[in-house]
Scaffold this active site. Structure first.
Site: not given
Length: 220
Positions: A53-56, A59
């Site tokens: 989910v980090y930066g979709r 990351a």
């Protein structure tokens, strides 16, 4: 840098981990993010943590590029799933676990991760379904061990008793703050019984994690 064994696994990790929540979520910071990874490697960091989910996905993609050319068994790579990746993709169902692990591996440009973590507990999916799916991921060679973050104590206890996950579970990742959060000590006690490691996530550190485990640290 000092190193410790992670829970009951055979993973030896640096006491300080490199996280990628705020560091890598923006593609515009890619050059700086890659430089930070290389600096961390030079300093002896071996544990690198990210999430789909980090930066979709950004990351994971940037971390994969940063670690390209680095000997795979010289780093411990951890990622997570649970939060929405689209309007229809979220949670810890069997279908989502199978879909998201493949997507994460593709973005990271690896054939397996060392640690696959449930970012939160999924109240909409039976615990048995989640643990069974995660165990299959491990048996398929796509992850070596599983972990969880911010799970309710009763769910941790239930997971610890589940025979399907007994061979693969390894770690809890509670959020760390300066003032102790309610339940933190109880979580640590449950994890000690289950022989899980507690890898503390310091929210203010913007990327640096601390891995703690009873016992003497080792240096190398």
């Amino acid at each position: 840098m000092k190193y410790r064994k992670l829970g009951s696994s055979d993973l030896i990790v640096s006491e300080i981990a490199f996280g990628s929540w705020l560091t890598f979520s923006s593609g515009a910071r890619k050059q700086s993010a890659v430089a930070c990874v290389h600096r961390a490697l030079d300093r002896g960091v071996t544990l690198f943590d990210t999430a789909n989910v980090y930066g979709r996905g950004v990351a994971e993609q940037v971390l994969g590029e940063a670690l390209a050319g680095i000997k795979r068994d010289s780093v411990v790579l951890a990622t997570k799933l649970f939060f929405p990746m689209s309007d229809s993709d979220r949670g810890l169902s069997r279908a989502q676990i199978e879909k998201q692990i493949d997507a994460s591996l593709a973005r990271l440009k690896v054939s397996y991760v060392d640690l696959y973590q449930c970012h939160r507990y999924d109240v909409d999916t039976p615990l048995e379904e989640t643990l069974e799916a995660l165990t299959r991921v491990v048996r398929a060679g796509k992850a070596r061990y599983i972990g969880f973050s911010e799970w309710p104590i009763d769910r941790i206890e239930s997971g610890a008793r589940d025979p399907a996950s007994r061979e693969v579970r390894v770690e809890s990742a509670p959020i760390f703050t300066i003032a102790p959060r309610p339940g933190t000590c109880a979580v640590a006690a449950v994890c000690a019984i289950g022989n899980f490691s507690n890898r503390l996530v310091a929210a203010r550190s913007r990327g640096a994690h601390g891995q703690v485990r009873p016992g003497r640290p080792r240096s190398r």
